[in-house]
Design a protein around this motif. Structure first.
Motif, PDB file in Angstrom:
ATOM      1  N   ALA A 191      31.022  34.212 -10.055  1.00  0.00           N
ATOM      2  CA  ALA A 191      29.796  33.425  -9.947  1.00  0.00           C
ATOM      3  C   ALA A 191      28.801  34.084  -9.002  1.00  0.00           C
ATOM      4  N   GLU A 192      27.551  34.081  -9.418  1.00  0.00           N
ATOM      5  CA  GLU A 192      26.460  34.471  -8.534  1.00  0.00           C
ATOM      6  C   GLU A 192      25.892  33.181  -7.944  1.00  0.00           C
ATOM      7  N   ILE A 193      26.078  32.987  -6.659  1.00  0.00           N
ATOM      8  CA  ILE A 193      25.717  31.752  -5.986  1.00  0.00           C
ATOM      9  C   ILE A 193      24.297  31.866  -5.441  1.00  0.00           C
ATOM     10  N   ALA A 194      23.420  30.961  -5.859  1.00  0.00           N
ATOM     11  CA  ALA A 194      22.035  30.967  -5.376  1.00  0.00           C
ATOM     12  C   ALA A 194      21.817  29.993  -4.231  1.00  0.00           C
ATOM     13  N   LEU A 195      22.613  28.924  -4.188  1.00  0.00           N
ATOM     14  CA  LEU A 195      22.406  27.902  -3.150  1.00  0.00           C
ATOM     15  C   LEU A 195      23.707  27.160  -2.910  1.00  0.00           C
ATOM     16  N   VAL A 196      23.998  26.898  -1.651  1.00  0.00           N
ATOM     17  CA  VAL A 196      25.157  26.112  -1.240  1.00  0.00           C
ATOM     18  C   VAL A 196      24.641  24.977  -0.369  1.00  0.00           C
ATOM     19  N   GLY A 197      24.970  23.720  -0.744  1.00  0.00           N
ATOM     20  CA  GLY A 197      24.383  22.622   0.008  1.00  0.00           C
ATOM     21  C   GLY A 197      25.296  21.422   0.169  1.00  0.00           C
ATOM     22  N   GLU A 198      24.935  20.585   1.130  1.00  0.00           N
ATOM     23  CA  GLU A 198      25.611  19.317   1.357  1.00  0.00           C
ATOM     24  C   GLU A 198      24.583  18.199   1.352  1.00  0.00           C
ATOM     25  N   ALA A 199      24.998  17.026   0.851  1.00  0.00           N
ATOM     26  CA  ALA A 199      24.134  15.848   0.830  1.00  0.00           C
ATOM     27  C   ALA A 199      24.870  14.716   1.528  1.00  0.00           C
ATOM     28  N   LYS A 200      24.288  14.199   2.606  1.00  0.00           N
ATOM     29  CA  LYS A 200      24.954  13.191   3.414  1.00  0.00           C
ATOM     30  C   LYS A 200      24.102  11.929   3.511  1.00  0.00           C
ATOM     31  N   ALA A 201      24.763  10.785   3.191  1.00  0.00           N
ATOM     32  CA  ALA A 201      24.078   9.493   3.260  1.00  0.00           C
ATOM     33  C   ALA A 201      24.544   8.690   4.467  1.00  0.00           C
ATOM     34  N   THR A 202      25.061   9.365   5.481  1.00  0.00           N
ATOM     35  CA  THR A 202      25.492   8.670   6.691  1.00  0.00           C
ATOM     36  C   THR A 202      24.278   8.248   7.509  1.00  0.00           C
ATOM     37  N   LEU A 203      24.523   7.428   8.517  1.00  0.00           N
ATOM     38  CA  LEU A 203      23.436   6.910   9.346  1.00  0.00           C
ATOM     39  C   LEU A 203      23.063   7.856  10.478  1.00  0.00           C
ATOM     40  N   LEU A 204      23.673   9.040  10.519  1.00  0.00           N
ATOM     41  CA  LEU A 204      23.389  10.029  11.548  1.00  0.00           C
ATOM     42  C   LEU A 204      22.492  11.124  11.008  1.00  0.00           C
ATOM     43  N   ARG A 205      21.605  11.619  11.868  1.00  0.00           N
ATOM     44  CA  ARG A 205      20.798  12.771  11.478  1.00  0.00           C
ATOM     45  C   ARG A 205      21.665  14.030  11.510  1.00  0.00           C
ATOM     46  N   ARG A 206      21.400  14.930  10.580  1.00  0.00           N
ATOM     47  CA  ARG A 206      22.221  16.125  10.472  1.00  0.00           C
ATOM     48  C   ARG A 206      21.923  17.082  11.622  1.00  0.00           C
ATOM     49  N   SER A 207      22.951  17.833  12.020  1.00  0.00           N
ATOM     50  CA  SER A 207      22.856  18.688  13.203  1.00  0.00           C
ATOM     51  C   SER A 207      23.191  20.133  12.867  1.00  0.00           C
ATOM     52  N   VAL A 208      23.131  20.973  13.887  1.00  0.00           N
ATOM     53  CA  VAL A 208      23.470  22.391  13.724  1.00  0.00           C
ATOM     54  C   VAL A 208      24.909  22.546  13.250  1.00  0.00           C
ATOM     55  N   ALA A 209      25.786  21.626  13.605  1.00  0.00           N
ATOM     56  CA  ALA A 209      27.182  21.703  13.171  1.00  0.00           C
ATOM     57  C   ALA A 209      27.288  21.666  11.644  1.00  0.00           C
ATOM     58  N   ASP A 210      26.408  20.916  10.997  1.00  0.00           N
ATOM     59  CA  ASP A 210      26.420  20.875   9.524  1.00  0.00           C
ATOM     60  C   ASP A 210      26.023  22.218   8.937  1.00  0.00           C
ATOM     61  N   LEU A 211      25.080  22.885   9.572  1.00  0.00           N
ATOM     62  CA  LEU A 211      24.676  24.209   9.106  1.00  0.00           C
ATOM     63  C   LEU A 211      25.799  25.217   9.329  1.00  0.00           C
ATOM     64  N   ASP A 212      26.512  25.099  10.437  1.00  0.00           N
ATOM     65  CA  ASP A 212      27.652  25.985  10.684  1.00  0.00           C
ATOM     66  C   ASP A 212      28.713  25.825   9.588  1.00  0.00           C
ATOM     67  N   ARG A 213      28.927  24.597   9.154  1.00  0.00           N
ATOM     68  CA  ARG A 213      29.917  24.357   8.098  1.00  0.00           C
ATOM     69  C   ARG A 213      29.476  25.026   6.792  1.00  0.00           C
ATOM     70  N   LEU A 214      28.184  24.965   6.489  1.00  0.00           N
ATOM     71  CA  LEU A 214      27.691  25.625   5.273  1.00  0.00           C
ATOM     72  C   LEU A 214      27.866  27.138   5.364  1.00  0.00           C
ATOM     73  N   ASP A 215      27.646  27.699   6.541  1.00  0.00           N
ATOM     74  CA  ASP A 215      27.887  29.141   6.713  1.00  0.00           C
ATOM     75  C   ASP A 215      29.340  29.476   6.401  1.00  0.00           C
ATOM     76  N   ARG A 216      30.259  28.617   6.837  1.00  0.00           N
ATOM     77  CA  ARG A 216      31.682  28.843   6.587  1.00  0.00           C
ATOM     78  C   ARG A 216      31.988  28.732   5.101  1.00  0.00           C
TER      79      ARG A 216
END
Length: 394
Positions: free
Chosen positions: A306-331
């Motif tokens: 697969a040629e991957i163009a985008l990797v993403g997460e969608a969160k409906a929690t009551l918390l604003r997303r943080s740098v930790a979420d971006l670190d997880r996407l890097d992983r």
């Protein structure tokens, strides 16, 4: 022009009708009949409508347009209901889906905030006196389709999927049925539009089955679970008790679905690159001995790679997303590369119902390979918070 609405119901007592339409059409193409004219046939029973133009059916090869009307997306639903607040619109869409006819059944004004949904839901979908309430939503919908009338197995399959069974083996386990005995019923329900049957693009043997109509999921997870309270006039208490389930198992998955729909249809096509598919997937972490779900992935698969163009997460929690979420996407991006997929140029995307922490926004703007999309953008009433390659975002 001749318009025939709900053709499947006509065919139930006049099965010769398609043959008569074939005769009229064929005569109009020769000197035997009157030239010109148009015939439009409509029907909500998809199992019947899907077969009208197939195989040796009378109307095969005689249709100029074969048009399927899909439910409204989140943005269109908000406009149709007259809801200006994206948070309220998302919740109504998660409960009822995009069928426009539900709007006329509501005797309560549409909610204009997330807080108002807490009053609106008990007064509509959880009130047995209201038309929006259904004691058995799957049976109600299938009862309208002559192909499924009286089929307890089809009802049971839809209910099992609505309760979280996403594969034939899981469905069979809940129903105590052999997987092989479910093949034809699943195919029929998928063809008729009651279920979605997808295959994970990175794991072709991993099927993902979901209900096509969100109202069925809401009914099974919320209405059925709180039936005693609902039927004894305690709808407000039923809603209060079910809100954690609603957020985790209804609102969360629905927001993920809306995020994928936004990327497919409303986002700048450049964000998808050459990817022809936007979906979700699972990636294995062999070192950590874990599986990670990826909510949004845009890819193009060729020869098993697969040629991957985008990797993403969608969160409906009551918390604003943080740098930790971006670190997880890097992983996750690194894991995809370790498994042989071309993910080197993949963008990272975070979709958030509650927005983003300021330090995450700053970092995303500096990196240039991060997309941040809030609820307003997903609902079609705003732009993404940060767009890759755009200094300072938009």
């Amino acid at each position: 022009m001749l318009v025939i609405d709900e053709l499947p119901y006509w065919m139930a007592h006049s099965p010769e009708l398609p043959g008569l339409l074939q005769l009229l059409y064929d005569r109009s193409q020769t000197e035997e009949g009157a030239p010109g004219g148009r015939v439009i046939v409509c029907g909500s029973a998809m199992s019947v409508m899907n077969e009208l133009l197939s195989g040796t059916k009378a109307l095969r090869g005689r249709a100029a347009i074969d048009l399927r009307l899909h439910p409204f997306d989140l943005s269109t639903t908000a406009r149709h209901w007259g809801i200006d607040d994206p948070a309220a619109a998302l919740r109504v869409h998660a409960i009822l889906g995009g069928a426009p006819g539900y709007r006329n059944l509501a005797n309560v004004d549409p909610p204009q905030s997330a807080a108002e949904v807490d009053v609106w839901a008990p007064a509509t979908v959880l009130d047995p006196r209201q038309a929006l309430f259904s004691g058995s939503e799957a049976e109600y919908l299938l009862r309208e389709d002559p192909k499924f009338t009286g089929s307890a197995l089809h009802y049971a399959i839809i209910n099992a999927v609505a309760n979280g069974a996403t594969s034939p083996s899981k469905i069979g386990g809940l129903l105590e049925q052999q997987r092989s005995s479910l093949t034809r019923p699943l195919e029929a329900l998928t063809s008729a539009g009651y279920l979605r049957y997808d295959t994970d693009p990175l794991w072709e043997r991993r099927p993902v089955i979901t209900v096509a109509d969100p109202v069925i999921r809401f009914h099974n997870l919320i209405t059925v679970a709180q039936r005693d309270l609902v039927e004894t006039g305690q709808s407000a208490e039923a809603w209060r008790r079910s809100r954690p389930t609603f957020v985790a198992r209804v609102l969360g998955p629905h927001f993920e679905s809306c995020a994928r729909a936004w990327l497919r249809a409303r986002a700048d096509p450049a964000l998808r690159g050459h990817a022809g598919l936007v979906t979700s997937t699972v990636v294995n972490d062999r070192k950590g001995q874990a599986k990670h779900e990826i909510d949004v992935v845009a890819l193009d698969k060729r020869a098993g790679r697969a040629e991957i163009a985008l990797v993403g997460e969608a969160k409906a929690t009551l918390l604003r997303r943080s740098v930790a979420d971006l670190d997880r996407l890097d992983r996750l991006k690194a894991l995809l590369a370790e498994q042989g997929h071309d993910a080197g140029k993949a963008l990272l995307a975070l979709f958030s119902m509650e927005g983003f922490q300021p330090d995450l926004v700053d970092l995303a703007r500096r990196r240039g390979d991060v997309l941040l999309v809030d609820l307003a953008a997903v609902a079609g009433c705003g732009d993404p918070v940060v767009v890759p390659g755009v200094t300072g975002g938009v």
